[in-house]
Design a protein around this motif. Sequence first.
Motif, PDB file in Angstrom:
ATOM      1  N   SER A  24       0.833  -1.202   0.000  1.00  0.00           N
ATOM      2  CA  SER A  24       0.000   0.000   0.000  1.00  0.00           C
ATOM      3  C   SER A  24       0.865   1.248   0.000  1.00  0.00           C
ATOM      4  N   ILE A  25       1.918   1.254   0.833  1.00  0.00           N
ATOM      5  CA  ILE A  25       2.764   2.449   0.906  1.00  0.00           C
ATOM      6  C   ILE A  25       3.467   2.670  -0.427  1.00  0.00           C
ATOM      7  N   PHE A  26       3.970   1.584  -1.026  1.00  0.00           N
ATOM      8  CA  PHE A  26       4.677   1.736  -2.303  1.00  0.00           C
ATOM      9  C   PHE A  26       3.757   2.359  -3.357  1.00  0.00           C
ATOM     10  N   ILE A  27       2.581   1.770  -3.531  1.00  0.00           N
ATOM     11  CA  ILE A  27       1.652   2.266  -4.555  1.00  0.00           C
ATOM     12  C   ILE A  27       1.230   3.692  -4.238  1.00  0.00           C
ATOM     13  N   THR A  28       0.887   3.934  -2.956  1.00  0.00           N
ATOM     14  CA  THR A  28       0.370   5.236  -2.575  1.00  0.00           C
ATOM     15  C   THR A  28       1.400   6.331  -2.771  1.00  0.00           C
ATOM     16  N   VAL A  29       2.641   6.072  -2.338  1.00  0.00           N
ATOM     17  CA  VAL A  29       3.670   7.109  -2.448  1.00  0.00           C
ATOM     18  C   VAL A  29       3.962   7.416  -3.911  1.00  0.00           C
ATOM     19  N   CYS A  30       4.120   6.379  -4.721  1.00  0.00           N
ATOM     20  CA  CYS A  30       4.404   6.606  -6.144  1.00  0.00           C
ATOM     21  C   CYS A  30       3.268   7.386  -6.794  1.00  0.00           C
ATOM     22  N   ALA A  31       2.032   6.915  -6.565  1.00  0.00           N
ATOM     23  CA  ALA A  31       0.887   7.543  -7.232  1.00  0.00           C
ATOM     24  C   ALA A  31       0.727   8.987  -6.768  1.00  0.00           C
ATOM     25  N   THR A  32       0.914   9.237  -5.466  1.00  0.00           N
ATOM     26  CA  THR A  32       0.761  10.596  -4.952  1.00  0.00           C
ATOM     27  C   THR A  32       1.792  11.527  -5.562  1.00  0.00           C
ATOM     28  N   PHE A  33       3.045  11.049  -5.611  1.00  0.00           N
ATOM     29  CA  PHE A  33       4.102  11.884  -6.189  1.00  0.00           C
ATOM     30  C   PHE A  33       3.780  12.226  -7.643  1.00  0.00           C
ATOM     31  N   LEU A  34       3.409  11.208  -8.420  1.00  0.00           N
ATOM     32  CA  LEU A  34       3.117  11.450  -9.836  1.00  0.00           C
ATOM     33  C   LEU A  34       1.952  12.415  -9.999  1.00  0.00           C
ATOM     34  N   THR A  35       0.890  12.190  -9.214  1.00  0.00           N
ATOM     35  CA  THR A  35      -0.277  13.064  -9.310  1.00  0.00           C
ATOM     36  C   THR A  35       0.121  14.515  -9.097  1.00  0.00           C
ATOM     37  N   VAL A  36       0.796  14.773  -7.981  1.00  0.00           N
ATOM     38  CA  VAL A  36       1.072  16.159  -7.605  1.00  0.00           C
ATOM     39  C   VAL A  36       2.073  16.787  -8.565  1.00  0.00           C
TER      40      VAL A  36
ATOM     41  N   ILE B 150      -0.397   2.797 -10.788  1.00  0.00           N
ATOM     42  CA  ILE B 150       0.482   3.940 -10.516  1.00  0.00           C
ATOM     43  C   ILE B 150       0.477   4.947 -11.657  1.00  0.00           C
ATOM     44  N   VAL B 151       0.680   4.467 -12.881  1.00  0.00           N
ATOM     45  CA  VAL B 151       0.867   5.395 -14.004  1.00  0.00           C
ATOM     46  C   VAL B 151      -0.351   6.293 -14.275  1.00  0.00           C
ATOM     47  N   PRO B 152      -1.587   5.766 -14.227  1.00  0.00           N
ATOM     48  CA  PRO B 152      -2.734   6.650 -14.502  1.00  0.00           C
ATOM     49  C   PRO B 152      -2.822   7.835 -13.545  1.00  0.00           C
ATOM     50  N   ALA B 153      -2.113   7.774 -12.408  1.00  0.00           N
ATOM     51  CA  ALA B 153      -2.149   8.884 -11.457  1.00  0.00           C
ATOM     52  C   ALA B 153      -1.619  10.178 -12.076  1.00  0.00           C
TER      53      ALA B 153
ATOM     54  N   ASN C 236      -5.598   7.472  -2.436  1.00  0.00           N
ATOM     55  CA  ASN C 236      -4.890   6.306  -2.950  1.00  0.00           C
ATOM     56  C   ASN C 236      -4.805   5.197  -1.911  1.00  0.00           C
ATOM     57  N   TRP C 237      -4.573   5.601  -0.670  1.00  0.00           N
ATOM     58  CA  TRP C 237      -4.467   4.601   0.403  1.00  0.00           C
ATOM     59  C   TRP C 237      -5.788   3.859   0.568  1.00  0.00           C
TER      60      TRP C 237
ATOM     61  N   MET D 201       5.309  20.981 -24.232  1.00  0.00           N
ATOM     62  CA  MET D 201       6.139  19.995 -23.537  1.00  0.00           C
ATOM     63  C   MET D 201       5.632  19.740 -22.120  1.00  0.00           C
ATOM     64  N   PHE D 202       5.191  20.827 -21.482  1.00  0.00           N
ATOM     65  CA  PHE D 202       4.765  20.689 -20.085  1.00  0.00           C
ATOM     66  C   PHE D 202       3.453  19.930 -19.950  1.00  0.00           C
ATOM     67  N   ILE D 203       2.575  20.087 -20.938  1.00  0.00           N
ATOM     68  CA  ILE D 203       1.276  19.438 -20.745  1.00  0.00           C
ATOM     69  C   ILE D 203       1.190  18.083 -21.435  1.00  0.00           C
ATOM     70  N   ILE D 204       2.227  17.731 -22.198  1.00  0.00           N
ATOM     71  CA  ILE D 204       2.093  16.500 -22.967  1.00  0.00           C
ATOM     72  C   ILE D 204       2.029  15.225 -22.111  1.00  0.00           C
ATOM     73  N   PRO D 205       2.815  15.101 -21.011  1.00  0.00           N
ATOM     74  CA  PRO D 205       2.688  13.862 -20.225  1.00  0.00           C
ATOM     75  C   PRO D 205       1.269  13.631 -19.736  1.00  0.00           C
ATOM     76  N   PHE D 206       0.647  14.711 -19.249  1.00  0.00           N
ATOM     77  CA  PHE D 206      -0.724  14.600 -18.758  1.00  0.00           C
ATOM     78  C   PHE D 206      -1.641  14.053 -19.841  1.00  0.00           C
ATOM     79  N   PHE D 207      -1.552  14.649 -21.036  1.00  0.00           N
ATOM     80  CA  PHE D 207      -2.513  14.256 -22.062  1.00  0.00           C
ATOM     81  C   PHE D 207      -2.211  12.880 -22.643  1.00  0.00           C
ATOM     82  N   LEU D 208      -0.914  12.509 -22.674  1.00  0.00           N
ATOM     83  CA  LEU D 208      -0.583  11.151 -23.124  1.00  0.00           C
ATOM     84  C   LEU D 208      -1.213  10.125 -22.192  1.00  0.00           C
ATOM     85  N   VAL D 209      -0.963  10.306 -20.900  1.00  0.00           N
ATOM     86  CA  VAL D 209      -1.495   9.347 -19.923  1.00  0.00           C
ATOM     87  C   VAL D 209      -3.014   9.386 -19.924  1.00  0.00           C
ATOM     88  N   TYR D 210      -3.544  10.599 -20.049  1.00  0.00           N
ATOM     89  CA  TYR D 210      -4.999  10.717 -20.078  1.00  0.00           C
ATOM     90  C   TYR D 210      -5.570   9.938 -21.256  1.00  0.00           C
ATOM     91  N   PHE D 211      -4.909  10.067 -22.401  1.00  0.00           N
ATOM     92  CA  PHE D 211      -5.407   9.378 -23.575  1.00  0.00           C
ATOM     93  C   PHE D 211      -5.365   7.863 -23.388  1.00  0.00           C
TER      94      PHE D 211
END
Lengths: 298, 352
Positions: A93-105, A162-165, A225-226, B20-30
Amino acid sequence: MSKSMKSTYGDEGNYTQSLKVKSTILTVWFIILTIICLLPIYILLINATRSHTEIANGLSFFPGGSFGANFKKITSDNTFKLSYNAFNGYKNSIFITVCATFLTVFFASLTAYGIHVYDFKLKDISYTVVLLVMMIPMQVTSAGFVSFMAKLGLTDTYWPLIVPAIAAPAVVYFMRSYLQSSFSMSIVEAARIDGCSEFRTFISIAVPMMKPAIAVQSIFAFISNWNNFYTPNMILITAKIDKKTLPMMVSSLQASDKISDNGAIYLAIALSIIPIIIAYVALSRFIIAGVALGGVKE
Amino acid sequence: MASAAQRRIKSISYAKYGYMFIIPFFLVYFFFQLWPLINTFIVSFHGNGLEEAQKQFVGFDNYKVILFGGEARAQKQIHNSFVSSLGNTVILWIGNFVPQIALSLSCAVFFTEANLKIPGKEFFKIVMYLPNIITAASVAVLFLQLCGENDTLPGALNQLLNKIGIVSQDSAGKYDTVRFVTGTTQSRIVVMFIQTWLWFGNTMIMLMSGIQGINPSLFEAASIDGASSGQVFTKITLPLLMPIMSYTLVTSMIGGLQMFDIPYLYHLGNDVNKDLKTIAVLIFEYFHADGEKNKMGYAGAASVLLFFITLVLGCIAFYMTSDKDAARKKKERKQMAKKLKQESKQFGGFSI
């Protein structure tokens, strides 16, 4: 106070008195609500320290002495090990949550910054797209999501969790509003004149300025995420117990008939929510402020 | 006059950085949101069952079966379960929204009333929001334990009722428990209670920030004019709170359509309680089943229907939150400009 004054100001006295009565009644009502809010959690924590027979004999509001025994049971009992492993659950849970949170923000700030600072043809369209997709719930796309992930062979891996975050439209919306209210373009121009590269401007000037927004959004992304049960439950279909997340393990306790030790079950549930309660108590002020800003979608 | 250097700076285009800045978002979104959505539409036009059957194009058959049923028993069953799950979703949503909005609105109004002296407002707020951050899956399993209905080993709630005297215990030690898990009405009430318990703090804080956004001089004027707190509520707070209330209503509706964790987990044994099966649970069960039983096509069709319901609700929310004043002013300005133009033409092209 003379009699005449009393007759003149008598209403005033009544007024303050009725306010006092009202305040007292409301305070009592709020205390009752507080008890309702806390009672299930309190019973959970108390029962986590009591043995199976003690729980069967009746309700108690005082902790028992079987915490150690319950803990031993959930860590070493074989039937328990089949569906619940707190250590692995925390780790996953921590692994997924930390990765996803970082990517999101990170990517939400980057996208919001890109839309806010630069002028380009598709700027308005891209922001409209962000606003439009904010409302589409995960449940609607999940049938297509699962069949697509199955085609790619990504089920039972952490990638789809993780990646969709990276694409979090609600967070982008929040960050953009924050930038609009507190970020001036002249800073970017000053950085350009000093020869700062565009990406560096973002990292070392914009991100520190966005810190309050980033903090609030990190907290909410972490919590959601958690607590996420839906996505892991549909992606990690045939995953082994050592790859499951904590909410999945707790939910599997419900399906299992073999576990008949209620004390141990209560402790297992308690272990899954204690970290988040501690985090909440520490950060509650930020969280309440964040909710008041309307920064949460769910 | 701009010097050559200034002109050169102006001519540097930073547009590529924007992309460049918005492309990762839209790639993943797609890849992870838009394509799955399109894929849901595609899947909804294809068959159910094993892999070969899933590749077969069936047109609108899935929609027909879901919406109108069919001749075969299996098809009727699918139609019936869709209708009943839609009904369950609506019942559970209404049952949690009405008490939730009543509770949160009254709390928000009393919290923000300036003359009332309520100690520890911050503490109450924090406690009331607490349930919202707890893992919903854990909450479901916790309430399953608390509401246990076993004759010999009842849950905490039945024990409490026994102490009060509502639940009796016979000489053999067996309890006459209330069926909080398997009973239709009882289980629905428990789920409604859980949902209200989880969400009323959140709604309360949103409404509070809405009330605090109202111009305080209005309240002041009302109190000078001698309005009672009931009058202040119906004449000032409620009308000015309407936009945020309707926004809450629509977002809560969209959230209600997604209700999954608690109805999905609140049951004994292996099958989801049929009185609690919401539309999200139904879709999940359809695409989650293995082999022959898999109903990917039906899951897709049900998702598409859900998508259109959400879309309509989302448009309503968007319309409600959009700045109507700004839109109106823009319209007025346009009309005024038109009028001026016409008038200037009348006066032989001279503007006044």
